[in-house]
Design a protein around this motif. Structure first.
Motif, PDB file in Angstrom:
ATOM      1  N   SER A  71      -8.184   4.117   0.574  1.00 48.84           N
ATOM      2  CA  SER A  71      -8.098   5.066  -0.770  1.00 48.84           C
ATOM      3  C   SER A  71      -7.215   4.444  -1.033  1.00 48.84           C
ATOM      4  O   SER A  71      -6.869   3.798  -2.491  1.00 48.84           O
ATOM      5  CB  SER A  71      -8.551   6.123  -0.928  1.00 48.84           C
ATOM      6  OG  SER A  71      -9.405   6.232  -0.304  1.00 48.84           O
ATOM      7  N   GLN A  72      -6.245   4.073  -0.410  1.00 49.38           N
ATOM      8  CA  GLN A  72      -4.928   3.700  -1.822  1.00 49.38           C
ATOM      9  C   GLN A  72      -5.128   2.263  -1.873  1.00 49.38           C
ATOM     10  O   GLN A  72      -4.963   1.754  -2.776  1.00 49.38           O
ATOM     11  CB  GLN A  72      -3.814   4.028  -1.148  1.00 49.38           C
ATOM     12  CG  GLN A  72      -3.497   5.695  -0.850  1.00 49.38           C
ATOM     13  CD  GLN A  72      -2.373   6.201  -0.067  1.00 49.38           C
ATOM     14  OE1 GLN A  72      -1.554   5.368   0.565  1.00 49.38           O
ATOM     15  NE2 GLN A  72      -2.079   7.578   0.454  1.00 49.38           N
ATOM     16  N   ALA A  73      -5.547   1.772  -1.324  1.00 52.08           N
ATOM     17  CA  ALA A  73      -5.262  -0.326  -0.785  1.00 52.08           C
ATOM     18  C   ALA A  73      -6.307  -0.538  -2.091  1.00 52.08           C
ATOM     19  O   ALA A  73      -5.980  -0.958  -2.482  1.00 52.08           O
ATOM     20  CB  ALA A  73      -5.275  -0.355   0.623  1.00 52.08           C
ATOM     21  N   ARG A  74      -7.532   0.173  -1.954  1.00 54.14           N
ATOM     22  CA  ARG A  74      -8.776   0.013  -3.301  1.00 54.14           C
ATOM     23  C   ARG A  74      -8.131   0.497  -4.460  1.00 54.14           C
ATOM     24  O   ARG A  74      -8.288  -0.735  -5.661  1.00 54.14           O
ATOM     25  CB  ARG A  74     -10.096   0.871  -3.256  1.00 54.14           C
ATOM     26  CG  ARG A  74     -10.599  -0.020  -1.543  1.00 54.14           C
ATOM     27  CD  ARG A  74     -11.913   0.843  -1.129  1.00 54.14           C
ATOM     28  NE  ARG A  74     -12.171  -0.092  -0.302  1.00 54.14           N
ATOM     29  CZ  ARG A  74     -12.677  -0.861   0.241  1.00 54.14           C
ATOM     30  NH1 ARG A  74     -12.927  -1.634  -0.719  1.00 54.14           N
ATOM     31  NH2 ARG A  74     -13.229  -1.033   1.789  1.00 54.14           N
ATOM     32  N   GLN A  75      -7.855   1.433  -4.582  1.00 55.15           N
ATOM     33  CA  GLN A  75      -6.719   2.125  -6.102  1.00 55.15           C
ATOM     34  C   GLN A  75      -5.691   0.762  -6.267  1.00 55.15           C
ATOM     35  O   GLN A  75      -5.742   0.620  -7.252  1.00 55.15           O
ATOM     36  CB  GLN A  75      -6.223   3.389  -5.866  1.00 55.15           C
ATOM     37  CG  GLN A  75      -7.087   4.741  -5.641  1.00 55.15           C
ATOM     38  CD  GLN A  75      -6.476   5.776  -5.838  1.00 55.15           C
ATOM     39  OE1 GLN A  75      -5.198   6.027  -5.125  1.00 55.15           O
ATOM     40  NE2 GLN A  75      -6.978   6.979  -6.125  1.00 55.15           N
ATOM     41  N   ARG A  76      -5.270   0.390  -5.264  1.00 59.73           N
ATOM     42  CA  ARG A  76      -4.486  -0.205  -6.225  1.00 59.73           C
ATOM     43  C   ARG A  76      -4.922  -2.433  -6.324  1.00 59.73           C
ATOM     44  O   ARG A  76      -4.327  -2.782  -6.550  1.00 59.73           O
ATOM     45  CB  ARG A  76      -3.601  -1.129  -4.650  1.00 59.73           C
ATOM     46  CG  ARG A  76      -1.995  -0.127  -4.261  1.00 59.73           C
ATOM     47  CD  ARG A  76      -1.192  -0.191  -3.246  1.00 59.73           C
ATOM     48  NE  ARG A  76      -1.516  -0.408  -1.715  1.00 59.73           N
ATOM     49  CZ  ARG A  76      -1.960   0.609  -0.818  1.00 59.73           C
ATOM     50  NH1 ARG A  76      -0.841   1.305  -1.090  1.00 59.73           N
ATOM     51  NH2 ARG A  76      -2.005  -0.484   0.380  1.00 59.73           N
TER      52      ARG A  76
END
Length: 595
Positions: free
Chosen positions: A342-347
């Motif tokens: 989730s965090q990687a996709r937000q970045r």
């Protein structure tokens, strides 16, 4: 130039006398042959396949100096120590070297086989003038994927190397990397002026590494269990500096082993001291951010663990490739959670628009690796264009076939609940709605009156969390900026029944047992082997080099097994070159005779 047969005969003689090896490994002979024939080459060889030998060996038999362009000072100094121990005349010309005048004088006098420099120096006009003052035999560009903007470690200074290379058209160029997909290879060839015919690709497989990917559940305990079961040096990659510090302290306390932190926020002398201690040790574990690793040429790392997901499959392959470079068994273990994806996709929104599609594809490929019920190695190798067998026999899924569940219907229920609750709540709230939990917040929101309230029974409820993880890994569910979940990717295709979801049924975590300190290195418990290791430690301390620079464990095991009783016999063992035989032969023979 002599014919290729004569060149390779000279190369094999140098391989035996300088490096102590009877035979080339893999494509080493093909690469060395091209270098000796002055042919430009890009060699893609897995970590541990002996890339450095492909330029160090020609440098010992060709007139002139081989200039090695390498990205990190620590890596240069590691390779410098190893080269000098083999009797190769080598030097570094970096900002950390006080003897730069002596190095330049030695270069001009033709007294160097190897000269290591960083790309920032190599691209300067003054350095080009220095190189014009003495004969050159080869340019070797290490970690060549840094040349490509498509590579995962792009370094702009590498893009400035082409004018330097073209200034010396008669000097062959050799580019080397362990990690490059098809797009990156094409870019490196173009940027360095190497024709497509000069590409040599060795197999990417590292059969001695066992791949193991698990859900993260109390990562400090999981890592401590791993450390108890795997003796020897190890690297733990953590996602943030704070996590590095926390895990290093927790693991040292839990295991009693030496565990050191490494990240860019440490004082430079502390960071350098921790790295030096790790390189010199036979049992230290280092917890680090990804700033650590490219500069480490340590062959006896027994495990690499990730306490979160890496940036890409390319990064994962390179980082795990730091384990088992000596060819002995090693482990690569990744602990992941849905939030990592989730965090990687937000970045991704912070990435340049032109690169977003490629970065998203890399993240999807990584998700496929962590979620697969099939062979991990097969997915890795297919990513790099190979056609591997369906099963490798040395990854977690091959060693113990997972229980696979068709979770399509549960996924549809979960996605429907996320949608009907407004795509703004986290997993915990959605889980309560689906299981019909008595909850004040659920009632206040009126979610107890939704059609999805209470539609998941007890058996299905156990799979809700792994299904949520799988959907987040593949991008069907993504986190909002406020921590809720919303539909994305192929979520609507799953809801419509056009896409299936198969997951691995999660297993209960196992506790690892404690093993003997040197069990991995000394599987038969030979006391002579331990005596040879102790002698190696003493000699290494005296010479101020890491123990593996003297001899690898594999060479010590061969000594213990064959027990040579003369220098001539000792000199026939793999890894015992003439310089090492002269420097250390008598001491090791004396230790063997005592047994």
């Amino acid at each position: 130039m002599a014919d290729s047969g004569a060149n390779l005969d000279r190369a094999r003689e140098a391989l035996r006398t300088v490096f102590g090896f009877e035979h080339f490994r893999g494509v080493q002979d093909e690469v060395v042959g091209r270098v000796l024939a002055s042919q430009p080459t890009l060699a893609i060889m897995p970590t541990g396949a002996g890339k450095s030998l492909t330029y160090q060996l020609p440098a010992t038999i060709l007139p002139g100096t081989c200039v090695v362009i390498s990205p990190l000072i620590a890596l240069m100094h590691d390779q410098l120590r190893a080269a000098r121990t083999n009797g190769i005349r080598a030097a570094t010309l970096t900002s950390a070297d006080a003897d730069w005048r002596e190095t330049q004088d030695a270069f001009r006098a033709g007294e160097l086989d190897l000269l290591y420099v960083a790309p920032e120096r190599a691209s300067q006009p003054a350095f080009r003038d220095l190189l014009a003052s003495a004969p050159l035999c080869l340019f070797a560009i290490d970690e060549a994927h840094c040349v490509s903007e498509w590579g995962h470690d792009f370094r702009p200074d590498y893009r400035q190397l082409r004018p330097l290379l073209d200034s010396f058209p008669d000097v062959p160029r050799l580019a080397l990397t362990a990690t490059a997909d098809h797009r990156t290879r094409a870019d490196v060839l173009d940027q360095l002026g190497i024709p497509a015919a000069g590409l040599i690709v060795a197999g990417f497989d590292r059969p001695n590494i066992r791949y193991d990917i698990r859900h993260r559940q109390g990562v400090a305990g999981q890592l401590a269990s791993l450390m108890r079961s795997v003796p020897g040096p190890g690297i733990v990659y953590a996602p943030t500096r704070a996590k590095v510090e926390t895990l290093a302290a927790q693991l040292a306390q839990a295991t009693g082993r030496t565990v050191l932190p490494y990240h860019a926020g440490l004082e430079p002398q502390v960071r350098a001291g921790n790295q030096a201690a790790f390189v010199a040790s036979e049992d230290t574990v280092i917890v680090a951010t990804i700033a650590f690793g490219m500069g480490i040429d340590k062959p006896d790392v027994r495990f690499v663990a990730h306490a979160g997901i890496p940036k890409s499959i390319e990064a994962y392959y390179q980082e795990t490739g730091r384990a088992g470079r000596d060819g002995d068994p090693a482990q690569a273990v990744m602990f992941w959670a849905a939030g990592d994806f989730s965090q990687a996709r937000q970045r991704l929104v912070e990435v340049d628009e032109g690169r977003q599609q490629g970065e998203r594809a890399r993240l999807d490929a990584l998700a496929a690796l962590v979620e697969t019920p099939g062979c991990r190695r097969a997915i890795l190798l297919r990513h790099f264009g190979e056609d591997p067998p369906e099963r490798c026999g040395n990854c977690d899924n091959c060693l113990e076939a997972p229980d696979v569940v068709d979770a399509t219907e549960i996924a549809r229920k979960l996605l429907s609940a996320v949608y009907r609750t407004g795509q703004s709540f986290g997993f915990g709230h959605v889980q309560k709605v689906l299981t019909g939990a008595e909850d004040e917040r659920v009632r206040q929101r009126g979610h107890d009156r939704l059609s999805v309230f209470g539609i998941v029974g007890e058996d299905e409820a156990r799979l809700l969390q792994p299904v949520s993880r799988a959907l987040q890994a593949r991008g069907s569910l993504v986190a909002t900026e406020h921590g809720g979940l919303m539909l994305a990717g192929d979520a609507r295709a799953i809801l419509k029944g056009e896409q299936d979801l198969v997951i691995v049924r999660p297993q209960k975590p196992e506790r690892g047992g404690r093993r003997g300190r040197n069990q991995a290195a000394n599987p038969v418990g030979d006391p002579l082997f331990e005596a040879l290791r102790e002698l190696r430690r003493e000699l290494a301390a005296e010479a101020q080099v890491p123990p593996y620079v003297i001899f690898h464990d594999a060479t010590l095991r061969e000594m213990a097994a064959t027990r040579p009783d003369s220098l001539a016999e000792l000199g026939t063992l793999s890894g015992v070159g003439s310089k090492k035989l002269e420097a250390y032969g008598d001491a090791f023979l004396a230790a063997i005779r005592r047994f």
